[in-house]
Design an enzyme around this catalytic site. Structure first.
Site, PDB file in Angstrom:
ATOM      1  N   SER A 278       0.780  -1.226   0.078  1.00 27.33           N
ATOM      2  CA  SER A 278      -0.167   0.127  -0.107  1.00 27.33           C
ATOM      3  C   SER A 278       0.725   1.243  -0.079  1.00 27.33           C
ATOM      4  O   SER A 278       0.326   2.272  -0.390  1.00 27.33           O
ATOM      5  CB  SER A 278      -0.968   0.044   1.166  1.00 27.33           C
ATOM      6  OG  SER A 278      -0.170  -0.246   2.467  1.00 27.33           O
TER       7      SER A 278
ATOM      8  N   ASP B  65      -3.842   7.901   8.100  1.00 26.80           N
ATOM      9  CA  ASP B  65      -4.923   7.100   8.952  1.00 26.80           C
ATOM     10  C   ASP B  65      -4.435   5.997  10.033  1.00 26.80           C
ATOM     11  O   ASP B  65      -5.186   5.110  10.464  1.00 26.80           O
ATOM     12  CB  ASP B  65      -5.664   6.038   7.735  1.00 26.80           C
ATOM     13  CG  ASP B  65      -4.629   5.535   7.025  1.00 26.80           C
ATOM     14  OD1 ASP B  65      -3.532   5.382   7.673  1.00 26.80           O
ATOM     15  OD2 ASP B  65      -4.980   4.728   5.926  1.00 26.80           O
TER      16      ASP B  65
ATOM     17  N   HIS C  76      -0.846   4.832   7.237  1.00 26.16           N
ATOM     18  CA  HIS C  76      -0.298   5.262   6.056  1.00 26.16           C
ATOM     19  C   HIS C  76       0.071   6.735   6.230  1.00 26.16           C
ATOM     20  O   HIS C  76      -0.591   7.338   6.790  1.00 26.16           O
ATOM     21  CB  HIS C  76      -1.379   5.178   4.635  1.00 26.16           C
ATOM     22  CG  HIS C  76      -1.620   3.670   4.548  1.00 26.16           C
ATOM     23  ND1 HIS C  76      -3.038   3.221   5.008  1.00 26.16           N
ATOM     24  CD2 HIS C  76      -0.937   2.561   3.887  1.00 26.16           C
ATOM     25  CE1 HIS C  76      -2.771   1.850   4.666  1.00 26.16           C
ATOM     26  NE2 HIS C  76      -1.901   1.510   4.055  1.00 26.16           N
TER      27      HIS C  76
END
Ligand SMILES: *[C@@H]1O[C@H](CO)[C@@H](O)[C@H](O)[C@H]1NC(C)=O
Ligand SMILES: *[C@@H]1O[C@H](CO)[C@@H](O)[C@H](O)[C@H]1NC(C)=O
Ligand SMILES: *[C@@H]1O[C@H](CO)[C@@H](O)[C@H](O)[C@H]1NC(C)=O
Ligand SMILES: *[C@@H]1O[C@H](CO)[C@@H](O)[C@H](O)[C@H]1NC(C)=O
Length: 385
Positions: A44, A350, A353
């Site tokens: 990610s 978040d 991330h």
């Protein structure tokens, strides 16, 4: 200062004479590499749409800052891979798995959120681990390259070719990696510290195999990020109370987790050094993203950021954690995991991330060579040191 050797021996056609260049030049005086494409492998931290295309799309307020809509990225805006593309004057990478609006003329992105280096035996619906582990990403690259080459050769118009990579450019591309963080996260969840420690050589070796595979089919320039300070992700502190002394370091990061990341990185760096002897024509840059990210966390205040353990997006009060963009209930009331007012002063978007501003800071510090081995800017990453 060592001497650098140009990795792509160019073929120059001059009045009937073919000259194969074998230049040996001082690295710092070398002209910038002209990378025509980037092929990225990762999780990610560098996914630009893969997991959104394959599963449930990442929703608002993700993407609200730079793209003004969800953009397949786990951030409010751009990721480090986007800043890499900008630095190399190339467009943002389309995800290989995306079926609409893509353009692969200057590369493709095989990264997906939740990817690991090693194959895992779980579905994404349990803990978010992607089925597209690094070995699968390489298989996808192989298929991409074969099919793109075939389509390019069959194309009759420049229009048809315009969204496809030029086959000869695969060997001149920059191959980038940012993967390993989820191998650690699965390890912390399922293995003892000793077991995880014992697994690191295999994890690192599988990353090395991916590089070898790409080298064998002509790839020459590799840019490999190490893994970040895992224990500094705010999510590690959820539901943690009465921590024993020494559990956290001076910045509030989980020490044992960071130590494991440091051990992974040490072995990765050693393996990269060995790869350089195994792959005589490869230019492999090892990028210490750990040091850059930890540098940001330890100097957040003076760099214009707020407390690096604070989370911009989501509802996080006491032991109630509603993920960014989700709805939930707290004290019997419905609450929404909304974005903060000013994402540009947050390190964490978040809880897992990084926010765009932090990605930008880290990119600025790694792309000019301050945190790389050899210490060269990404624009010179085609030269073997
Ligand atoms: C997955 O399961 C197979 C078969 O049970 C096993 O051999 C393998 O080691 C497992 N992989 C991981 C990463 O746990
Ligand atoms: C290109 O032209 C050839 C010969 O007319 C044709 O057989 C082929 O299908 C065309 N290719 C594409 C991709 O349309
Ligand atoms: C959170 O915990 C503090 C201290 O225990 C308490 O004063 C406060 O009311 C709690 N907040 C909410 C929203 O539950
Ligand atoms: C790289 O950029 C950062 C951020 O602007 C700066 O602090 C650092 O001194 C630069 N390093 C080099 C080697 O240019």
């Amino acid at each position: 200062m060592g001497t650098g050797k140009l990795v792509h021996s160019g073929l120059f056609l001059t009045t009937g004479l073919i000259v194969i260049s074998a230049m040996s030049v001082e690295l710092k005086d070398s002209p910038a590499c002209s990378f025509p494409a980037i092929y990225n492998f990762g999780d990610s931290n560098s996914d630009t749409g893969g997991i959104s295309a394959s599963f449930v799309p990442i929703s608002a307020p993700y993407g609200e800052g730079f793209f003004h809509k969800p953009a397949g990225r786990d951030s409010d805006g751009r990721l480090i891979i986007d800043f890499i593309a900008e630095r190399l004057n190339l467009p943002y990478l389309s995800a290989y798995l995306n079926s609409l609006g893509t353009n692969y003329r200057h590369g493709a992105n095989f990264a997906t959120g939740g990817s690991t280096i090693r194959r895992q035996n779980e579905t994404i619906f349990e803990y978010g681990i992607s089925p597209f582990s690094l070995d699968i990403q390489i298989v996808q690259f192989d298929q991409f390259k074969a099919r793109a080459t075939q389509l390019y050769q069959q194309a009759n118009t420049s229009m048809e070719r315009s969204k496809l990579p030029v086959p000869e450019e695969f060997s001149k591309a920059l191959y980038t990696f940012d993967i390993g963080q989820n191998d650690l996260s699965v390890g912390f969840r399922k293995l003892s510290a000793d077991q995880l420690h014992a697994a690191i050589p295999d994890i690192v070796n599988q990353l090395a195999s991916a590089v070898q595979n790409l080298y064998q089919q002509g790839g020459r320039a590799f840019w490999i990020h190490n893994t970040g300070p895992f224990g500094c992700l705010p999510v590690q502190l959820f539901y943690k109370h009465n921590l024993p002394p020494g559990y956290l370091d001076q910045y509030g990061c989980v020490k044992d987790q960071n130590d494991m990341a440091i051990e992974f990185n040490k072995q990765l760096k050693d393996r990269v050094i060995k790869l350089r002897t195994e792959l005589p024509e490869a230019a492999i840059t090892y990028v210490d993203t750990y040091a850059a990210k930890y540098g940001l966390i330890s100097s957040a205040k003076t760099e214009g950021f707020t407390d690096p353990l604070k989370i911009c997006c989501g509802y996080h009060v006491n032991d109630t954690h509603i993920w960014c963009g989700n709805k939930g209930s707290a004290n019997g009331k419905e609450v929404y995991g909304a974005s903060c007012e000013k994402p540009s002063v947050y390190v964490s978007w978040d809880g897992v991330h990084y926010a765009e501003a932090a990605n930008h800071w880290v990119a600025n510090h790694i792309l000019n060579g301050s945190f790389t081995d050899p210490p060269i800017p990404i624009t010179l990453a085609c030269y073997r040191h």
